[in-house]
Design an enzyme around this catalytic site. Sequence first.
Site, short mmCIF file in Angstrom:
data_model
loop_
_atom_site.label_atom_id
_atom_site.label_comp_id
_atom_site.label_asym_id
_atom_site.label_seq_id
_atom_site.Cartn_x
_atom_site.Cartn_y
_atom_site.Cartn_z
N LYS A 1 -130.29 -56.66 66.37
CA LYS A 1 -131.17 -57.66 66.98
C LYS A 1 -132.14 -58.28 65.98
O LYS A 1 -132.38 -59.49 65.98
CB LYS A 1 -131.92 -57.04 68.16
N GLY A 2 -132.71 -57.44 65.11
CA GLY A 2 -133.66 -57.96 64.13
C GLY A 2 -132.99 -58.95 63.18
O GLY A 2 -133.48 -60.06 62.96
N ALA A 3 -131.86 -58.52 62.62
CA ALA A 3 -131.15 -59.39 61.66
C ALA A 3 -130.70 -60.68 62.35
O ALA A 3 -130.84 -61.77 61.78
CB ALA A 3 -129.96 -58.64 61.08
N THR B 1 -122.67 -62.11 72.86
CA THR B 1 -123.40 -61.19 71.96
C THR B 1 -124.33 -61.98 71.05
O THR B 1 -123.90 -62.91 70.37
CB THR B 1 -122.40 -60.38 71.08
N ASP C 1 -118.39 -65.57 73.82
CA ASP C 1 -118.97 -64.26 73.49
C ASP C 1 -120.49 -64.40 73.54
O ASP C 1 -121.07 -65.15 72.75
CB ASP C 1 -118.50 -63.85 72.08
N THR D 1 -135.53 -65.33 80.07
CA THR D 1 -134.26 -66.04 79.87
C THR D 1 -133.32 -65.66 81.00
O THR D 1 -133.18 -64.49 81.35
CB THR D 1 -133.65 -65.67 78.50
N ASP E 1 -130.84 -63.08 71.01
CA ASP E 1 -131.46 -63.05 69.68
C ASP E 1 -131.57 -64.46 69.11
O ASP E 1 -132.56 -64.80 68.45
CB ASP E 1 -130.61 -62.20 68.72
N ASN F 1 -133.24 -72.93 74.00
CA ASN F 1 -132.22 -72.86 75.06
C ASN F 1 -130.93 -73.53 74.59
O ASN F 1 -129.83 -73.01 74.81
CB ASN F 1 -132.79 -73.54 76.31
N GLY G 1 -119.02 -63.31 67.78
CA GLY G 1 -119.89 -62.58 66.86
C GLY G 1 -121.36 -62.90 67.07
O GLY G 1 -121.70 -63.86 67.77
O1 RIB Z 1 -128.23 -58.41 70.65
C1 RIB Z 1 -126.98 -58.22 70.09
C2 RIB Z 1 -127.02 -57.10 69.09
O2 RIB Z 1 -127.29 -55.90 69.77
C3 RIB Z 1 -125.71 -56.86 68.36
O3 RIB Z 1 -125.59 -57.63 67.20
C4 RIB Z 1 -125.72 -55.37 68.12
O4 RIB Z 1 -125.85 -55.01 66.79
C5 RIB Z 1 -126.87 -54.83 68.96
O5 RIB Z 1 -127.93 -54.49 68.19
#
Ligand code: RIB
Length: 302
Positions: free
Chosen positions: A40-42, A248, A246, A220, A252, A276, A287
């Site tokens: 999340k940080g990266a 994911t 995706d 959100t 973030d 948004n 990814g």
């Molecule tokens: O928020 C998504 C992230 O949550 C992913 O990249 C994974 O590494 C988890 O930390």
Amino acid sequence: MGRVFVAGSINMDVVATADRHPKVGETIAGKEVLYFPGGKGANQAVSAARLGARTTLIGRLGKDAFGAELKAFLSDQGIDLGYVQETAAAHSGTAIITVAEADNTIVVIPGSNALVGEDDVSVVPMLKGDVAVSQFEIPLSAIAAFFRRARAASAVTLLNPAPAQKFGRELLELVDILVLNETELGLLSGVALSESTDHAGIIAAARRLQANKDQIICVTLGKRGVLALAGSEELVVPGRVVEAIDTTGAGDCFVGALAAQLADGVALREALGFANIAASICVQRMGAGPSMPTADEVAAIL
Ligand code: RIB
């Protein structure tokens, strides 16, 4: 223009794709295994940097192959890694992710992220106008120390309490802007929320959580957009309908984009609308880290 400082996790995401998620105890055949920079940080740092903010990441990597790959990727994004330490005491953070039907399940093994401590954040040179961002994949004591340092420098503090866990009032009071989804809001406010909860219900839950009248709470809601409680004002940003591949890292992406906009002096309402749109681009790619959009891509939609 202020800078964005992110204290947070750095993970390698090991992603299995499949037509559907397995049930507990079941084995199914997947389609592909993919490796994406994440954490999340990266992810939040990549989002802010790609959108043009001067960005510093504070965190820890292991001295291993994943660590080397992650460092190379983050450095290519133009992120300042001067406060990312490498440690032999643990492996780099790793997330095992299953993506099916545009939805994911994630198991995170913190590894070196669990070693981020108060000393890691206590030397960061923040100034007024900077935005300090964190989330819950590093120890809470380090986050509190980071925010105390930010407050001392008159920087803005932004917390994304994900993955959700209950936390104390002392940390909440160090937060200027809280960004969370409705599941996290439900857990932290103690109010039962569902996809059908209306705006009034969500704002009422946010009000319950608000530590003081100046604290901003942004909720959100995925395709339903974003709601924000800013003092006594309520802001509504409508959702953008796109075909998600995706999700994911979408949260973030939103957080990094919001931080970048606020560091640039943009008003909250416009910053939320921009973030948004950024998140709606992110969900259309596979990814986490690599799916963060550039400022040009967001501008093309704006
Ligand atoms: O928020 C998504 C992230 O949550 C992913 O990249 C994974 O590494 C988890 O930390």
